[in-house]
Design a protein around this motif. Structure first.
Motif, PDB file in Angstrom:
ATOM      1  N   PHE B 114       0.816  -1.220   0.000  1.00 53.16           N
ATOM      2  CA  PHE B 114       0.000   0.000   0.000  1.00 53.16           C
ATOM      3  C   PHE B 114       0.849   1.269   0.000  1.00 53.16           C
ATOM      4  O   PHE B 114       0.490   2.249  -0.641  1.00 53.16           O
ATOM      5  N   ILE B 115       1.979   1.182   0.701  1.00 51.31           N
ATOM      6  CA  ILE B 115       2.857   2.352   0.719  1.00 51.31           C
ATOM      7  C   ILE B 115       3.416   2.611  -0.692  1.00 51.31           C
ATOM      8  O   ILE B 115       3.406   3.740  -1.185  1.00 51.31           O
ATOM      9  N   LEU B 116       3.851   1.525  -1.349  1.00 48.15           N
ATOM     10  CA  LEU B 116       4.389   1.673  -2.707  1.00 48.15           C
ATOM     11  C   LEU B 116       3.308   2.159  -3.664  1.00 48.15           C
ATOM     12  O   LEU B 116       3.555   2.970  -4.548  1.00 48.15           O
ATOM     13  N   ARG B 117       2.069   1.688  -3.452  1.00 50.54           N
ATOM     14  CA  ARG B 117       0.954   2.047  -4.332  1.00 50.54           C
ATOM     15  C   ARG B 117       0.634   3.536  -4.284  1.00 50.54           C
ATOM     16  O   ARG B 117       0.162   4.119  -5.264  1.00 50.54           O
ATOM     17  N   THR B 189       9.381   4.595 -14.756  1.00 51.05           N
ATOM     18  CA  THR B 189       8.595   5.616 -14.061  1.00 51.05           C
ATOM     19  C   THR B 189       8.948   5.550 -12.592  1.00 51.05           C
ATOM     20  O   THR B 189       9.281   4.497 -12.084  1.00 51.05           O
ATOM     21  N   ASP B 190       8.895   6.696 -11.933  1.00 48.72           N
ATOM     22  CA  ASP B 190       9.106   6.604 -10.502  1.00 48.72           C
ATOM     23  C   ASP B 190       7.771   6.684  -9.774  1.00 48.72           C
ATOM     24  O   ASP B 190       7.701   6.840  -8.591  1.00 48.72           O
ATOM     25  N   ASP B 191       6.708   6.569 -10.541  1.00 45.93           N
ATOM     26  CA  ASP B 191       5.386   6.617  -9.918  1.00 45.93           C
ATOM     27  C   ASP B 191       4.787   5.206  -9.885  1.00 45.93           C
ATOM     28  O   ASP B 191       4.251   4.716 -10.874  1.00 45.93           O
ATOM     29  N   LEU B 192       4.923   4.578  -8.738  1.00 47.21           N
ATOM     30  CA  LEU B 192       4.458   3.206  -8.628  1.00 47.21           C
ATOM     31  C   LEU B 192       2.936   3.099  -8.581  1.00 47.21           C
ATOM     32  O   LEU B 192       2.368   2.024  -8.681  1.00 47.21           O
ATOM     33  N   SER B 193       2.263   4.244  -8.427  1.00 51.45           N
ATOM     34  CA  SER B 193       0.803   4.180  -8.341  1.00 51.45           C
ATOM     35  C   SER B 193       0.174   3.813  -9.683  1.00 51.45           C
ATOM     36  O   SER B 193      -0.975   3.382  -9.752  1.00 51.45           O
TER      37      SER B 193
END
Lengths: 120, 242
Positions: B114-117, B189-193
């Motif tokens: 969840f933190i990575l998301r 991408t550095d956006d894991l969401s």
């Protein structure tokens, strides 16, 4: 035991090298705890000097078997030094049985090839 | 009556220890085994040739180890103990996937997920983690080398497995470096969401798994080192006075 060592002793060194661990397991099962030097002497005695285990191969094999959990070590003070004894574990006994069966089969096959008449 | 065959004296035992050290056997455990072997073999020679000198008998025995001397024995010993060490790590690791510890492990993986998301964790974060771990590794390195120098001065005996248990964990501090590359090269991408869910899941699992290995190698195993050393070296207690 003797017959195995006789046959192995007469075979080429590479053949015997592959069987060193089997020999060690079998010896340790028969004789209980043993130390490295004792093993080399015992093999020499059993094969009447035909087979000499190289020190440079013996200890690596013992250490490998120990790391695999087939042997355990025990230390004892003898005279003015420390002696390390190796003992077979239940796991090692199982390993010995399967390795010996493999060896038996190998020897039987060799017999059939070398001396085909005997197999009939 | 036959005269008593000659026996190795205590000072000759010391000479044999020096001999093994000279031939690149630096750990006491292996030295001891070789010293006993050489002693037995030399005494055996004296049974038939009592006039043989100690040095000559030793040379004859040493030759039997082949052209590389003790090198092969040392190398193989190292390999055998590495195997033992890997098994030890694995045993501890599996423990975290059994009750009750698995509850903790799963919670950590889910939390990581969840933190990575949320996408908060970006390249900078990974960079910071790597830097912090690098500093930790540096501090550990300084501490261990200091201990080693002190041990050398006091003549404390070196045990191969002990060295493994106390120093092997340091390398794990660098195990997060691949994460950094994984993120910047493969994810693009550095956006894991917005990354695929399975990828974030895998990343969370790897993340927690690595943390566990680090914890096991740097905290758990060193804490139990004494017990493991006794299991490996029954002679450890015989010479505990070191």
């Amino acid at each position: 035991m003797y017959i195995y060592l006789r046959i192995l002793g007469m075979s080429t060194s590479s053949l015997y090298r592959g069987s060193l661990t089997t020999i060690l397991l079998k010896l340790l099962e028969e004789h209980g705890k043993m130390y490295g030097y004792e093993i080399t002497q015992k093999v020499k005695e059993l094969t009447q000097g035909d087979l000499v285990i190289k020190e440079g191969a013996l200890y690596p094999s013992l250490h490998k078997l120990e790391a695999s959990g087939f042997l355990t070590v025990r230390a004892q003070r003898v005279d003015n030094r420390i002696r390390k004894y190796y003992e077979i574990t239940p796991q090692g006994k199982e390993e010995k049985t399967s390795r010996l069966a493999e060896l038996d089969e190998f020897l039987a096959n060799m017999q059939r090839i070398i001396n085909p008449k005997l197999s009939y | 009556m036959k005269p008593e065959p000659q026996k190795i004296t205590a000072s000759q035992i010391e000479e044999l220890y020096t001999f093994t050290r000279k031939h690149f056997v630096e750990h006491y455990d292996l030295q001891t085994e070789l010293v006993d072997h050489l002693s037995m073999a030399i005494e055996k020679q004296w049974e038939t040739q009592p006039q043989l000198s100690f040095e000559k008998a030793l040379q004859i025995e040493f030759k039997k180890f082949g052209v590389f001397g003790f090198m092969e024995v040392v190398e193989e010993r190292q390999k055998a103990l590495s195997k033992k060490y890997s098994k030890l790590i694995w045993r501890h690791f599996i423990d975290f996937f059994k009750l009750p510890k698995i509850i903790l492990t799963l919670t950590a993986i889910i939390a990581a997920f969840f933190i990575l998301r949320t996408g908060v964790v970006n390249e900078i974060w990974f960079g910071v983690i790597i830097l912090v771990l690098f500093v930790i590794a540096l501090v550990e390195l300084i501490i261990t080398s200091r201990k080693r120098i002190k041990a050398q001065k006091t003549g404390r005996k070196k045990w191969m497995f002990e060295e493994m248990l106390t120093t092997a964990g340091m390398g794990t501090n660098f195990s997060f470096v691949p994460f950094y590359f994984f993120q910047s090269i493969f994810l693009h991408t550095d956006d894991l969401s917005i990354a695929p869910l399975w990828m974030v899941g895998l990343l969370s699992f790897l993340f927690v798994g690595l943390l566990l290995v680090m914890y096991i190698m740097q905290v758990e195993i060193p804490k139990k080192a004494h017990q493991y050393l006794l299991e490996t070296y029954p002679e450890y207690e015989l010479v505990a006075s070191n």
